[in-house]
Write a protein that holds these residues in place. Structure first.
Motif, short mmCIF file in Angstrom:
data_model
loop_
_atom_site.label_atom_id
_atom_site.label_comp_id
_atom_site.label_asym_id
_atom_site.label_seq_id
_atom_site.Cartn_x
_atom_site.Cartn_y
_atom_site.Cartn_z
N SER A 182 -10.16 -51.33 72.05
CA SER A 182 -9.66 -52.40 71.17
C SER A 182 -10.39 -52.45 69.84
O SER A 182 -9.95 -53.15 68.93
CB SER A 182 -9.81 -53.76 71.87
N GLY A 183 -11.50 -51.74 69.72
CA GLY A 183 -12.29 -51.79 68.50
C GLY A 183 -13.34 -52.88 68.50
O GLY A 183 -14.08 -53.03 67.53
N GLU A 184 -13.41 -53.65 69.58
CA GLU A 184 -14.42 -54.71 69.67
C GLU A 184 -15.82 -54.13 69.78
O GLU A 184 -16.77 -54.64 69.19
CB GLU A 184 -14.12 -55.60 70.89
N ALA A 185 -15.98 -53.04 70.53
CA ALA A 185 -17.28 -52.39 70.70
C ALA A 185 -17.40 -51.19 69.77
O ALA A 185 -16.48 -50.37 69.67
CB ALA A 185 -17.47 -51.95 72.15
N ASP A 186 -18.54 -51.10 69.10
CA ASP A 186 -18.87 -49.94 68.29
C ASP A 186 -19.87 -49.04 68.99
O ASP A 186 -19.96 -47.85 68.67
CB ASP A 186 -19.51 -50.39 66.96
N ALA A 187 -20.65 -49.63 69.89
CA ALA A 187 -21.75 -48.91 70.51
C ALA A 187 -22.00 -49.47 71.90
O ALA A 187 -21.43 -50.50 72.29
CB ALA A 187 -23.01 -49.01 69.65
N MET A 188 -22.89 -48.80 72.63
CA MET A 188 -23.16 -49.19 74.01
C MET A 188 -24.59 -48.84 74.38
O MET A 188 -25.05 -47.72 74.11
CB MET A 188 -22.19 -48.49 74.96
N LEU A 189 -25.32 -49.78 74.95
CA LEU A 189 -26.61 -49.50 75.55
C LEU A 189 -26.36 -49.17 77.02
O LEU A 189 -25.88 -50.00 77.78
CB LEU A 189 -27.54 -50.72 75.44
N ALA A 190 -26.69 -47.95 77.41
CA ALA A 190 -26.35 -47.51 78.76
C ALA A 190 -27.18 -46.30 79.15
O ALA A 190 -27.89 -45.72 78.33
CB ALA A 190 -24.86 -47.15 78.84
N MET A 191 -27.07 -45.92 80.44
CA MET A 191 -27.67 -44.69 80.90
C MET A 191 -27.08 -43.52 80.12
O MET A 191 -25.87 -43.48 79.85
CB MET A 191 -27.40 -44.48 82.39
N SER A 223 -19.71 -44.85 68.87
CA SER A 223 -18.42 -44.22 68.63
C SER A 223 -18.47 -43.45 67.32
O SER A 223 -19.17 -43.83 66.38
CB SER A 223 -17.34 -45.31 68.55
N ASP A 224 -17.76 -42.36 67.26
CA ASP A 224 -17.72 -41.56 66.03
C ASP A 224 -17.24 -42.37 64.83
O ASP A 224 -17.62 -42.08 63.69
CB ASP A 224 -16.81 -40.34 66.22
N ARG A 225 -16.43 -43.39 65.07
CA ARG A 225 -15.94 -44.17 63.94
C ARG A 225 -17.07 -44.93 63.25
O ARG A 225 -16.98 -45.24 62.06
CB ARG A 225 -14.83 -45.13 64.39
N VAL A 226 -18.15 -45.23 63.99
CA VAL A 226 -19.31 -45.86 63.38
C VAL A 226 -19.98 -44.90 62.41
O VAL A 226 -20.37 -45.27 61.30
CB VAL A 226 -20.32 -46.31 64.47
N LEU A 227 -20.12 -43.65 62.84
CA LEU A 227 -20.79 -42.65 62.01
C LEU A 227 -19.97 -42.30 60.77
O LEU A 227 -20.53 -41.81 59.78
CB LEU A 227 -21.06 -41.39 62.83
N GLY A 228 -18.68 -42.59 60.80
CA GLY A 228 -17.82 -42.25 59.68
C GLY A 228 -17.59 -43.36 58.69
O GLY A 228 -16.90 -43.16 57.69
N VAL A 229 -18.17 -44.54 58.93
CA VAL A 229 -18.00 -45.69 58.03
C VAL A 229 -19.37 -46.08 57.50
O VAL A 229 -20.26 -46.42 58.29
CB VAL A 229 -17.33 -46.88 58.75
#
Length: 353
Positions: free
Chosen positions: A85-94, A249-255
């Motif tokens: 949905s675009g709500e999350a840009d990133a994730m803290l996870a294993m 997400s790659d979209r973060v790195l591109g903006v």
């Protein structure tokens, strides 16, 4: 990683820290209520109730203007819809959980940006259990923070650790999946031989087993260090594994604006991790207070500040914030591939200085 004598010029006393924590949580909650499911300003970071989030919670308390939105989820699979949905840009996870999402196509552009957690998984075992060979034919529990834990981070590393010790987790062990509280109760009642649980939960369970109570086990538990099982990776520190990280997400790195926010948040996380490690008695109460405000809504329950501080003091929980480099990346991908039992491509890692 941490110099205990580091001069924290912005150090606040406990009362002021807690006041900031309350205010920050109230602001975050109000913003969520108004925005609903629409992506808001700042970097949206999804995370289940696990130790990866502790430094982020502290960073948000120290700086309420940090450009971040914490998105609590009960289990890692719940992040998939937030990315879609675009709500999350990133994730803290294993690291291996996010790699699995990328490989399976659940979040195909998810990549590891910063390693954050290097120690924390243990197999808490009843008396006489010294390794997986001793668990053959016995009831062994894999726990999740809220749900059953099946297929989650604890399950994947448990199975990989068993294979490392020559045990087939499917045919040799009697595995049951339970939320962590129910699993701990099974252990304390003597109806299970071991449970896979991260620190600070492992630290607390071993401590409880040594308390002279009517419900205590006949012999104290021991914590089998899963980190030591995975030898042969020269790029990792002794008794540490690249367990968790911040995945984007790659979209973060591109903006450009999102990338700027990412760098700000990573630096704040790194600083908070150093502070929490250097002075757990000061900062653990802040983390515990805000942890409940974020994760009560997903059923995670409370976090004990003294237990968190004890885990950090003892070295059961270790934080390091590090950008992967080529040498580290090779061993990291090899280890993640071993846990998942399938190869992980070089494009999973965002290498940087």
């Amino acid at each position: 990683m941490v110099d205990g004598a580091r001069d924290f010029t912005t150090r606040l006393d406990r009362r002021r820290l807690l006041a900031i924590s309350v205010a920050a949580s109230a602001t975050a909650y109000a913003g969520t209520a108004v925005a609903g499911h629409r992506p808001g300003p700042g970097l949206g970071i999804a995370t289940a109730p696990n130790p990866h989030v502790f430094p982020l919670i502290l960073a948000m308390s120290l700086d309420p203007s940090l450009p971040v939105r914490l998105l609590p989820i009960a289990e890692s699979r719940d992040a998939d819809a937030l990315f879609a949905s675009g709500e999350a840009d990133a994730m803290l996870a294993m690291t291996y959980v996010s790699a699995q999402k990328r490989l399976a196509g659940a979040v195909p552009d998810l990549r590891l940006h910063t390693l954050t957690t290097w120690r924390g998984f243990f197999q808490v075992a009843a008396g006489g259990v010294r390794g997986f060979q001793d668990l053959k034919g016995l009831t062994t529990i894999v726990s999740g923070p809220v749900g059953s834990g099946r297929g989650g981070g604890g399950d994947l590393i448990f199975q990989a650790a068993a294979r490392r010790q020559g045990v087939d987790p499917v045919t040799d062990l009697q595995v049951e999946y339970l939320p962590i509280k129910a699993g701990m109760q099974r252990m304390m009642s003597g109806r299970a031989a071991a449970i896979t649980v991260p620190s600070p939960g492992s630290t607390g369970l071993v401590s409880r087993s040594r308390t002279p109570l009517a419900a205590a086990p006949a012999a104290p538990f021991t914590a089998l260090d899963l980190q030591t099982i995975f030898s042969g990776f020269a790029a990792f520190p002794v008794d540490q594994l690249p367990l968790g990280g911040l995945h984007v997400s790659d979209r973060v790195l591109g903006v450009s604006e999102k990338r700027r926010q990412l760098e700000v948040v990573v630096e704040a996380y790194r600083d908070a991790a150093e502070r929490l490690t250097a002075d757990p008695a000061l900062y653990a109460p802040v983390v515990a207070a805000d942890y409940g405000r974020h994760f009560d809504r997903v059923g995670a329950g409370g976090l004990s500040a003294p237990l968190l501080a004890r885990s950090l003091h003892s070295g059961d929980l270790v934080y390091r914030a590090e950008r992967p480099n080529p040498a580290l990346g090779r061993d990291l991908r090899a280890w993640v591939g071993e846990v998942l039992d399938r190869p992980v491509g070089a494009d999973f890692v965002v290498e940087g200085g």
